[in-house]
Design an enzyme around this catalytic site. Structure first.
Site, PDB file in Angstrom:
ATOM      1  N   ALA A 580       0.855  -1.176   0.000  1.00 43.65           N
ATOM      2  CA  ALA A 580       0.000   0.000   0.000  1.00 43.65           C
ATOM      3  C   ALA A 580       0.887   1.220   0.000  1.00 43.65           C
ATOM      4  CB  ALA A 580      -0.880  -0.007   1.230  1.00 43.65           C
ATOM      5  N   GLY A 581       0.622   2.123  -0.919  1.00 38.20           N
ATOM      6  CA  GLY A 581       1.382   3.367  -0.970  1.00 38.20           C
ATOM      7  C   GLY A 581       0.488   4.476  -0.442  1.00 38.20           C
ATOM      8  N   GLU A 585      -3.183   1.515  -3.879  1.00 40.03           N
ATOM      9  CA  GLU A 585      -2.556   0.195  -3.795  1.00 40.03           C
ATOM     10  C   GLU A 585      -1.307   0.087  -4.676  1.00 40.03           C
ATOM     11  OE1 GLU A 585      -5.766  -2.087  -5.251  1.00 40.03           O
ATOM     12  OE2 GLU A 585      -6.437  -2.697  -3.260  1.00 40.03           O
ATOM     13  N   GLU A 654      11.253  -8.371  -6.893  1.00 43.80           N
ATOM     14  CA  GLU A 654      10.647  -9.566  -6.314  1.00 43.80           C
ATOM     15  C   GLU A 654      10.743  -9.643  -4.792  1.00 43.80           C
ATOM     16  OE1 GLU A 654      12.731  -9.372  -8.728  1.00 43.80           O
ATOM     17  OE2 GLU A 654      12.024 -10.458 -10.487  1.00 43.80           O
ATOM     18  N   ASN A 655      11.821  -9.135  -4.216  1.00 44.76           N
ATOM     19  CA  ASN A 655      12.001  -9.310  -2.773  1.00 44.76           C
ATOM     20  C   ASN A 655      11.513  -8.130  -1.932  1.00 44.76           C
ATOM     21  OD1 ASN A 655      12.999 -11.962  -2.314  1.00 44.76           O
ATOM     22  ND2 ASN A 655      14.839 -11.362  -3.426  1.00 44.76           N
ATOM     23  N   ASP A 697      15.246  10.879   2.058  1.00 44.93           N
ATOM     24  CA  ASP A 697      14.573   9.836   2.853  1.00 44.93           C
ATOM     25  C   ASP A 697      15.217   8.482   2.579  1.00 44.93           C
ATOM     26  OD1 ASP A 697      12.848   8.693   4.617  1.00 44.93           O
ATOM     27  OD2 ASP A 697      11.082   8.773   3.320  1.00 44.93           O
TER      28      ASP A 697
HETATM   29  P1  AMP Z   1       5.813   2.776  -1.906  1.00 44.88           P
HETATM   30  O1  AMP Z   1       4.535   3.514  -2.027  1.00 44.88           O
HETATM   31  O2  AMP Z   1       6.740   3.037  -3.026  1.00 44.88           O
HETATM   32  O3  AMP Z   1       6.472   2.910  -0.583  1.00 44.88           O
HETATM   33  O4  AMP Z   1       5.404   1.211  -2.042  1.00 44.88           O
HETATM   34  C1  AMP Z   1       4.696   0.521  -1.052  1.00 44.88           C
HETATM   35  C2  AMP Z   1       5.169  -0.910  -1.003  1.00 44.88           C
HETATM   36  O5  AMP Z   1       4.900  -1.568  -2.226  1.00 44.88           O
HETATM   37  C3  AMP Z   1       6.668  -1.059  -0.792  1.00 44.88           C
HETATM   38  O6  AMP Z   1       7.027  -1.052   0.550  1.00 44.88           O
HETATM   39  C4  AMP Z   1       6.968  -2.381  -1.430  1.00 44.88           C
HETATM   40  O7  AMP Z   1       6.698  -3.423  -0.518  1.00 44.88           O
HETATM   41  C5  AMP Z   1       5.963  -2.445  -2.555  1.00 44.88           C
HETATM   42  N1  AMP Z   1       6.578  -1.982  -3.801  1.00 44.88           N
HETATM   43  C6  AMP Z   1       6.638  -0.737  -4.286  1.00 44.88           C
HETATM   44  N2  AMP Z   1       7.279  -0.699  -5.468  1.00 44.88           N
HETATM   45  C7  AMP Z   1       7.633  -1.963  -5.738  1.00 44.88           C
HETATM   46  C8  AMP Z   1       8.354  -2.586  -6.808  1.00 44.88           C
HETATM   47  N3  AMP Z   1       8.828  -1.883  -7.839  1.00 44.88           N
HETATM   48  N4  AMP Z   1       8.542  -3.915  -6.749  1.00 44.88           N
HETATM   49  C9  AMP Z   1       8.087  -4.613  -5.699  1.00 44.88           C
HETATM   50  N5  AMP Z   1       7.433  -4.091  -4.670  1.00 44.88           N
HETATM   51  C10 AMP Z   1       7.199  -2.768  -4.671  1.00 44.88           C
END
Ligand code: AMP
Length: 938
Positions: A580-581, A585, A654-655, A697
């Site tokens: 979740a950003g 989503e 992936e991770n 950050d």
């Molecule tokens: P963010 O809004 O960028 O902090 O993304 C929220 C969460 O989504 C992150 O903490 C990751 O777990 C997952 N996520 C974001 N971007 C990616 C990506 N390019 N590949 C895999 N997981 C991602």
């Protein structure tokens, strides 16, 4: 051969020839009498007897009629007779005999009534094994003698047998004449007929005849031995195609089975996609749409032509194009797929196309390619081509359906025209150019090559930029250089534009002209500087670009258009939610772009009901990310802005995020692996700082990890950088800052620089080495700020190499100019990776992690005097009772505490154990380690 097969066939003589009376008959001497007697079972039987023992000079003959030999060369004669013992006969003279002679005479004449004695050939003198001693006609016990003799090498039609008595007492009960033959038999599917045995020694060679529906594999033959047995089988027959062997016969294959070759043993089930509705099938018939190539074995499944090749992609390099495609989804069941290409050159609107002709060349070839790639050369620049890629296999020619084809259109790039020579100085040249009018894809970058004119092309330099201009510096004064520019689009490289020659200025002191040029240059420089300041754009070294803040655009949508590729939503397949950003989503899914392979992507979407500002802020991340191109920076694939929801598409990691990943794999990596990850992050940060981008950050939670453990810096929002971060806290000056990761000057007066990013990098190092431990554990933000200000720094995590902790401490230098640059960090880490021995010396912190005081390293911090105080200080106060009831009341007593003891007293969570063991109070550790006063003079 089983003795049962030995057949004894009587000739014309039966077992009781005497009864017939026409075989043996007394011809010469009437002394042989035909008499009826009873055998031991009281069955009446006829015998020929002679018994003139009392008189001398006997010569009594008995002979048979003509016996046909029926082709036999060897004939056996079995005689049964009785013979009186001379001694048993009272008063007989010495002339009494106990033997008789047997003769034969061969003749073609069956009606001889007289044969001279001298014409007979003697077979043998026959003596009795048994003789009877008692003549008691009333109750006579007959003892029968049986003797067998043979005569061989018979050649005439038949023979006569004769018995000569020279004065014995004989009763001839039976004469059986027979020959032996090998019986009709079937062996190895060959039939061998009844065969009469040969003469004296010869084996009879017999050729077999293949049974019905069989054929000779190797000529079958056997030998019939003299005693009627078959010997030495050679060769065999095999069932013809469509038939299989079953107990010496060949029977037809049942429907649904087939036998293609005579040498196959049995009928087998029809292979897939074929059937045999009738008996006796020699092959199965392919289902409709399936075929069998001539060279395919009959046992192979029927196959069909392949489907079309897929996902063709093209990479243009000037007037060459590399075409690649994926193999057909349906191979038709065969492995012999080949590809052929057809090339057509098309008009600008693509409506009129004509074959390319022989001027275009294909490497390795145009027809019958076995791999899914080809290089096409000698195309014309700025032209449209249409390539049809056709897949075929071994049965394509047998199929009436059209071949599977896929078409890919390719435009060879236009050249770049250099329209402007903008500026020249003694050691630099600024070039500007116009990109191709109709590029064959989105322009990714330009490549500028230059070399000194008189050196021709031997020593050329290549520079890259995304913008339409470039300042090339570091040139020699008064030297002519040749420049060429070409564009790279996502379709490949275009051709180089024409050569452009430029001479750098000559700087001569006191030269009024030069002074003027210098003055003009300075003035120009100032003007340019003003321009740049206005635009917030910093011009960097040639070849590197500068990050352009989206706020410098009046229209933020223009920034998006400039830096992010618009993606057609229909090419995106969302698969599942992964996070979740702030704006909605985050999902994972796949992206298919025409001409490229499908790739895994992360998809961030903007939730419904957003304001204009939210949309802008959301997309700002894409317009920042889109400016970066580095293996350790998360790559932007594009955005969807033309339909809802608005989406940002990035490469898929992936991770997931680094902090969670490390916590999940606590203790599982080697130091080298951890340093490798840190190196990647440092390299990404170097790139960002070279582009004058300040992250603000940087933290493990904002690093993403892919399946190859490659770490990439992410999180490039604008307002959200800090607003979105749950770690960010409001400072006294109102901003929201992730205190634990931020350099003191940034917290105090918002002085964010690449040097403050270096501070954060030091914290990330600590997070990585401690596998995602929270920096400063549960200390409050205020305590952290205070501790840092007083000069305390995070201690080395457990098992941390000394050099790495030293690097962390360097990143946490109070004076920001004293901190290493990212470039230096990359170099240091590279050296450590090359020399892993340097990582061996560990900070001996297996039980203690003192806070470092940079100003006064000997000053203990967080000193506590009781176990309870200590547990409170490390936010483990809820274990106070566990410790006291286990007897750990003084600080001294906890020195040698181990994990198992902790577990015994009820501290079972691994994280808590680790924290307790790694945060023994400083003062306590000093006293406990038994260091002398010399080591710790204070
Ligand atoms: P963010 O809004 O960028 O902090 O993304 C929220 C969460 O989504 C992150 O903490 C990751 O777990 C997952 N996520 C974001 N971007 C990616 C990506 N390019 N590949 C895999 N997981 C991602």
């Amino acid at each position: 051969f089983p003795p049962l097969l030995y057949v004894l066939l009587p000739l014309t003589l039966s077992a009781s020839p005497l009864q017939q009376g026409n075989v043996l008959h007394c011809i010469c001497h009437p002394q042989w009498e035909e008499i009826s007697v009873m055998d031991e079972r009281n069955t009446p039987m006829r015998t020929y007897q002679v018994c003139n023992v009392m008189e001398a000079n006997q010569n009594n003959w008995l002979r048979t009629r003509h016996i046909s030999r029926e082709g036999a060369q060897r004939v056996y004669i079995e005689i049964k007779f009785t013979l009186r013992d001379c001694n048993s006969l009272p008063g007989v003279p010495g002339t009494c005999k106990e033997t008789f002679n047997m003769y034969y005479y061969e003749s073609n004449n069956a009606n001889l009534w007289f044969i001279k004695e001298s014409q007979y050939v003697k077979i043998d003198t026959i003596a009795a094994d048994e003789s009877f001693t008692q003549v008691d006609v009333g109750d006579r016990v007959m003892k029968l003698n049986t003797e067998v003799r043979d005569i061989s090498n018979l050649s005439k039609k038949g023979f006569y047998l004769a018995f000569q008595d020279l004065g014995a007492c004989i009763a001839l009960v039976s004469v059986r004449v027979f020959y032996k033959k090998c019986p009709l038999t079937v062996l190895n599917l060959a039939q061998f007929p009844d065969t009469i045995t040969g003469g004296d020694t010869a084996l009879v060679e017999v050729h077999g005849v293949c049974v019905n529906a069989s054929e000779e594999f190797e000529a079958p033959k056997m030998y019939c031995s003299a005693d009627g047995g078959w010997l030495v089988p050679i060769g065999r027959c095999v069932c013809k195609p469509g038939f299989e062997e079953n107990k010496d016969v060949c029977q037809p294959c049942r429907p649904g089975t087939y036998k293609a070759s005579a040498t196959d043993a049995y009928c087998t089930k029809c292979p897939p996609h074929s059937s045999s509705p009738q008996e006796q099938a020699v092959e199965c018939i392919c289902e409709k749409g399936f075929h069998r190539a001539e060279s395919d074995p009959r046992s192979m499944a029927c196959t069909r032509p392949p489907s079309a090749p897929e996902n063709p992609i093209s990479t243009v390099n000037e007037t060459c194009v590399t075409l690649e495609w994926s193999p057909p989804r349906d191979t038709g069941g065969r492995g012999d797929i080949t590809y052929s290409l057809h090339c057509r050159k098309c008009s600008g609107d693509g409506k009129k196309c004509t074959p390319c002709g022989s001027s275009v060349h294909f490497v390795p070839r145009q027809i019958g390619l076995s791999s899914a790639t080809v290089l096409v050369t000698d195309l014309q620049p700025d032209s449209n081509y249409s390539f049809t890629i056709e897949s075929q296999n071994g049965v394509s020619d047998l199929s009436p359906t059209p071949r599977g084809t896929v078409v890919i259109n390719v435009t060879t790039s236009q050249t770049v025209s250099v329209v402007l020579k903008e500026r020249r100085s003694k050691d630099s040249v600024t070039l500007a150019w116009q990109g191709p009018e109709r590029p064959n894809g989105a322009i990714v970058e330009y490549e500028v090559i230059y070399y000194e004119k008189n050196q021709r092309e031997q020593n050329y330099t290549v520079l890259k930029t995304r913008s339409n201009m470039m300042t090339v510096d570091g040139l020699k004064p008064g030297t002519t250089y040749v420049f060429r520019v070409r564009a790279r689009t996502d379709g490949g490289y275009g051709s180089y534009g024409g050569e452009i020659e430029l001479e750098t200025n000559v700087l001569a002191i006191g030269d009024p002209n030069q002074s003027t040029i210098l003055a003009v240059s300075i003035a120009g420089g100032i003007v340019l500087l003003i321009f740049l300041v206005t635009c917030f754009v910093v011009i960097k070294l040639p070849g590197s670009r500068t990050y352009i803040h989206p706020h410098t655009y009046e229209d933020p949508n223009q920034a998006i258009r400039d830096f992010a590729k618009e993606i057609d939503a229909s090419n995106i397949r969302i698969e599942r939610v992964i996070g979740a950003g702030e704006f909605g989503e985050v999902c994972s899914g796949r992206l298919r772009v025409q001409g490229k392979r499908e790739i895994y992507v992360a998809i961030k979407s903007l939730k419904a009901g957003y304001s204009d500002k939210q949309r802008r802020d959301f997309l700002s991340e894409a317009s920042i990310m889109g400016q970066f191109d580095h293996p350790n920076i998360i790559r932007l694939e594009g955005v969807v802005t033309r339909c809802k929801p608005v989406m940002i598409i990035t490469e898929f990691m992936e991770n997931g995020s680094l902090d969670t990943f490390l916590k999940k794999h606590d203790g599982q990596f080697t130091v080298i692996q951890l340093v490798g990850m840190l190196r990647g992050i440092a390299s990404g940060m170097k790139y960002l700082s070279d582009m004058s981008y300040i992250h603000r950050d940087l933290a493990a939670r904002n690093i993403l990890v892919n399946s190859n453990l490659v770490c990439k810096v992410s999180d490039f929002g604008l307002s959200r950088v800090l607003e979105d971060d749950p770690e960010a806290a409001y400072t006294t000056r109102g901003g929201k800052i992730p205190i634990r990761w931020t350099a003191p000057e940034a917290i105090a007066y918002r002085k964010f620089t690449s040097a403050s990013d270096v501070w954060s990098y030091g914290i990330v190092m600590w997070e990585v080495i401690s596998y995602g431990e929270r920096p400063y554990w549960e200390m409050s933000n205020q305590d952290v700020i205070k501790a840092i200000d007083e000069g305390y720094r995070l201690p080395a995590p457990m098992d941390c190499p000394v050099v790495l902790h030293q690097l962390m401490l360097d990143c946490w230098e109070k004076g920001r100019s004293d901190r290493p640059k990212f470039g230096q960090i990359v170099t240091i880490l590279d050296k450590l990776i090359r020399n892993p021995a340097s990582l061996r010396e560990l900070k001996h912190t297996n039980k203690s992690t003192e806070f470092h005081n940079r100003e006064d390293p000997s000053t203990p911090e967080f000193s506590v005097s009781t176990v309870d105080e200590w547990l409170e200080a490390i936010k483990m106060g809820h274990y106070k009772e566990n410790f006291s009831s286990a007897g750990y009341v003084s600080l001294d007593s906890i020195l040698y505490i181990s994990v198992s003891e902790l577990a015994k007293m009820g501290v079972t969570l691994a994280g808590h154990q680790k924290k307790i063991l790694s945060s023994f109070p400083h003062k306590h550790r000093q006293s406990q380690t038994g260091c002398s006063c010399e080591e710790f003079p204070h």
